[in-house]
Structures are given as structure tokens and as C-alpha cells.
Scaffold this active site. Structure first.
Site, PDB file in Angstrom:
ATOM      1  N   HIS A 126      39.284  61.883  64.292  1.00 31.30           N
ATOM      2  CA  HIS A 126      38.968  63.319  64.404  1.00 31.30           C
ATOM      3  C   HIS A 126      38.627  63.954  63.058  1.00 31.30           C
ATOM      4  O   HIS A 126      38.152  65.089  63.027  1.00 31.30           O
ATOM      5  CB  HIS A 126      40.142  64.090  65.023  1.00 31.30           C
ATOM      6  CG  HIS A 126      40.391  63.756  66.465  1.00 31.30           C
ATOM      7  ND1 HIS A 126      39.403  63.790  67.419  1.00 31.30           N
ATOM      8  CD2 HIS A 126      41.523  63.354  67.113  1.00 31.30           C
ATOM      9  CE1 HIS A 126      39.914  63.432  68.596  1.00 31.30           C
ATOM     10  NE2 HIS A 126      41.195  63.151  68.438  1.00 31.30           N
ATOM     11  N   ASP A 163      39.305  55.501  72.298  1.00 33.96           N
ATOM     12  CA  ASP A 163      40.382  56.495  72.379  1.00 33.96           C
ATOM     13  C   ASP A 163      40.026  57.508  73.483  1.00 33.96           C
ATOM     14  O   ASP A 163      38.853  57.765  73.739  1.00 33.96           O
ATOM     15  CB  ASP A 163      40.491  57.216  71.026  1.00 33.96           C
ATOM     16  CG  ASP A 163      41.716  58.097  70.925  1.00 33.96           C
ATOM     17  OD1 ASP A 163      42.722  57.652  70.356  1.00 33.96           O
ATOM     18  OD2 ASP A 163      41.667  59.257  71.418  1.00 33.96           O
ATOM     19  N   HIS A 165      40.232  60.558  73.421  1.00 31.99           N
ATOM     20  CA  HIS A 165      39.600  61.750  72.842  1.00 31.99           C
ATOM     21  C   HIS A 165      38.284  61.358  72.159  1.00 31.99           C
ATOM     22  O   HIS A 165      38.188  60.293  71.550  1.00 31.99           O
ATOM     23  CB  HIS A 165      40.537  62.402  71.817  1.00 31.99           C
ATOM     24  CG  HIS A 165      41.873  62.774  72.379  1.00 31.99           C
ATOM     25  ND1 HIS A 165      42.984  61.953  72.260  1.00 31.99           N
ATOM     26  CD2 HIS A 165      42.265  63.870  73.072  1.00 31.99           C
ATOM     27  CE1 HIS A 165      44.017  62.541  72.873  1.00 31.99           C
ATOM     28  NE2 HIS A 165      43.601  63.699  73.371  1.00 31.99           N
ATOM     29  N   ASP A 244      45.400  55.882  74.246  1.00 31.99           N
ATOM     30  CA  ASP A 244      45.876  57.042  75.000  1.00 31.99           C
ATOM     31  C   ASP A 244      45.098  57.288  76.292  1.00 31.99           C
ATOM     32  O   ASP A 244      45.370  58.269  76.994  1.00 31.99           O
ATOM     33  CB  ASP A 244      45.908  58.305  74.122  1.00 31.99           C
ATOM     34  CG  ASP A 244      44.694  58.439  73.221  1.00 31.99           C
ATOM     35  OD1 ASP A 244      43.741  57.646  73.374  1.00 31.99           O
ATOM     36  OD2 ASP A 244      44.696  59.354  72.366  1.00 31.99           O
TER      37      ASP A 244
END
Ligand SMILES: [Zn+2]
Length: 305
Positions: A126, A163, A165, A244
């Protein structure tokens, strides 16, 4: 095949507020699972060295690195964004996390191991060019990929990000570098809501609705990633390995099982063998249910080995 596992005990000293899901327990859970399953015996263990300032500057401007260093507290926590704090050990942990990826890239590039997995934190995908967010300070995988591109014979690389995200930071950093293919699968609509609409031939987004299960996930990855890899023909593959998207993860709503991460490992190893002599560097990103994280990493590493 030989697989390196690169980590450093000081990555466990970085700790945010009590109860924060991105906790030192994550690395301990991975180590415990790999020890109990015996898989650790089959890995080449290496201790990370911290990244240098010059290495961080491969993707982050000097002012940004200074701003993060200025947040370094002598005690307590300083916040880089509402989700992302530094304690007195965080800066070193972040340098070790990035350094691990560079070390892994060097080991794989030199042929001393076939592939490598970096069990490090804080995570990185991120972190944008000049913004820390989402538990990330420096973009570990982007720095490793940028470093690889400076090595002779490495003209093109791919970053595969599974991931749950979106890898907004990696997309931001590489959106104008066509030699880097970035493929990111992610729950959508969902955090981080940034750089999801970048429309470039080297950016391949795979948005997935909440409730997507393993079979639908596999279908989407084969549909989007395989032709992109075929077009790009990377000289090295980097993987933002977040776990995740597991059905037990408390932060998201995809429904992958342990075995789906083994399947991802096989797909990536297969692509590595096809395009780049199996040169693959994987880096831990998310994964917040400790038991599921340990089991999923085990499945993934079994495929790498
Ligand atoms: Zn994540």
C-alpha cells in the site's frame, strides 16, 4: 528446487497499538506452522540486512524517506496515517523488510537459490511513491523489483499481488514503467480505493466481489494473469503474497481455502519455469487470522519448494 526463507527477528519488534491486526504474532504463527509441519527443514534460512537509503530511493523520493524517519519516536507511537504507526523499532523493521527483498532478489539472481520467500513486516504494497498507508511504510516489493531491473539481463519483471486488498502503492509506483507488469487481484469495492482505475497495458486489475470462493477466484486469475504474463514474458517474477483473501480472515470477505494458496504457488512456479528459469521472489503482505495464515503460507511454500 531450493527455496530461501528470509526474515529477521527485529521485524517482530515493530508493534502498533495493542490489538492491531498487523502484529508480531503473524511472523511467530508462520514460524510455528513451518516448524511443526517440518517444512522449515527444507528451506534455506537467511537473515535480512537493512536496505540502504539509496535502495529506498529506487522508488521513494528523499523527502518522503526523511518524513518517515522524522516520525521515528523515542518512545510510544507516531502515526503515518490512521492505520499505520511507528514505534521505536519500526523504522529498522521497515528497512529490514525492504532489505530482505533485495537480498532475496540477489540470491535468486545469482542462482544461489531457485526462489525465495520473505517473512517480514511491516508489509509494503500500500505504500505509494510518497505516501505511507494501510500498515505499510516502504514498498518492499517495488524496491526489490526496481533493484532487479538494474541487474544485467533483467529487462522486464512482473509483480503478482494476490493480497485481498488492491496493491495501490505498487500500481502508483509502476504505472508509467511499462517494463513492470503489475497484476493485482482484490476484493472490490473495498479498501484502499486508490489507483484502482489506472488504465495502462502494464496494469492488470482483477476486482472480485465479496463472497468470491476458490473456484471463481482461480478462474479469474487464469483469465487475467496468464495472458498478461504471456505478453510480458518477465525475466523475474515478484509476488506480493498476502493471505487475507482466506475465508477465515477477519479483515475481508473473500472465501479462499488453504489449498487455494497452494494452487497459486503452483501457478506462479509454472509461470516462472516457462518465462524466467523459475526466478521468483515472494514477499509477505497481509493475512490476519493467525492459524489460517500459518497454514496458507505452508501450502504456498510447499508449491515453491
Ligand atoms: Zn491485505
Amino acid at each position: 528446487m531450493t527455496t530461501a526463507l528470509i526474515t529477521h527477528p527485529d521485524c517482530e519488534l515493530h508493534q502498533m497499538a495493542p490489538g492491531h491486526p498487523e502484529s508480531p504474532e503473524r511472523l511467530r504463527a508462520i514460524r510455528r506452522q513451518l516448524t511443526e509441519s517440518g517444512l522449515i527443514e527444507r528451506l534455506e534460512l537467511a537473515i535480512a540486512e537493512p536496505a540502504t537509503r539509496e535502495q529506498l530511493q529506487l522508488v521513494h523520493p528523499a523527502q518522503y524517506i526523511d518524513a518517515i524517519a522524522d516520525l521515528h519516536p523515542l518512545h510510544g507511537l507516531n502515526y503515518a496515517d490512521p492505520d499505520t504507526a511507528l514505534n521505536p523499532h519500526s523504522l529498522r523493521a521497515a528497512q529490514l523488510a525492504t532489505g530482505a527483498v533485495i537480498q532475496a532478489t540477489g540470491l535468486v539472481f545469482d542462482g544461489r537459490v531457485d526462489n525465495a520467500f520473505c517473512a517480514v513486516r511491516p508489509p509494503g504494497h500500500h505504500a505509494e511513491h510518497d505516501a505511507a498507508m494501510g500498515f505499510c511504510l516502504f514498498n518492499n516489493i517495488a524496491i526489490g523489483a526496481a533493484w532487479a531491473l538494474e541487474q544485467p539481463g533483467i529487462e522486464r519483471v512482473a509483480v503478482l499481488d494476490f493480497d485481498v486488498h488492491h496493491g495501490n502503492g505498487t500500481v502508483d509506483i509502476f504505472k508509467d514503467r511499462p517494463e513492470v507488469l503489475v497484476c493485482s487481484s482484490f476484493q472490490y469495492p473495498f479498501y484502499p480505493f486508490r489507483f484502482q482505475d489506472v488504465d495502462r497495458p502494464n496494469i492488470v486489475n482483477t476486482p472480485l466481489p465479496a463472497g468470491t470462493d476458490g473456484p471463481a477466484f482461480r478462474q479469474a486469475i487464469e483469465r487475467d494473469w496468464l495472458p498478461a504474463l504471456q505478453r510480458h514474458r518477465p525475466d523475474m517474477i515478484f509476488v506480493s503474497a498476502g493471505f487475507d483473501a482466506h475465508r477465515d480472515d477477519p479483515l475481508a470477505e473473500l472465501l479462499l481455502e488453504d489449498e487455494d494458496f497452494g494452487w497459486l504457488g503452483e501457478l506462479i512456479v509454472d509461470a516462472g519455469q516457462r518465462y524466467c528459469g523459475g526466478r521468483i521472489v515472494s514477499v509477505l503482505e497481509g493475512g490476519y487470522n493467525l492459524a489460517a495464515l500459518g497454514r496458507s503460507v505452508e501450502q504456498y511454500l510447499k508449491a515453491l519448494i
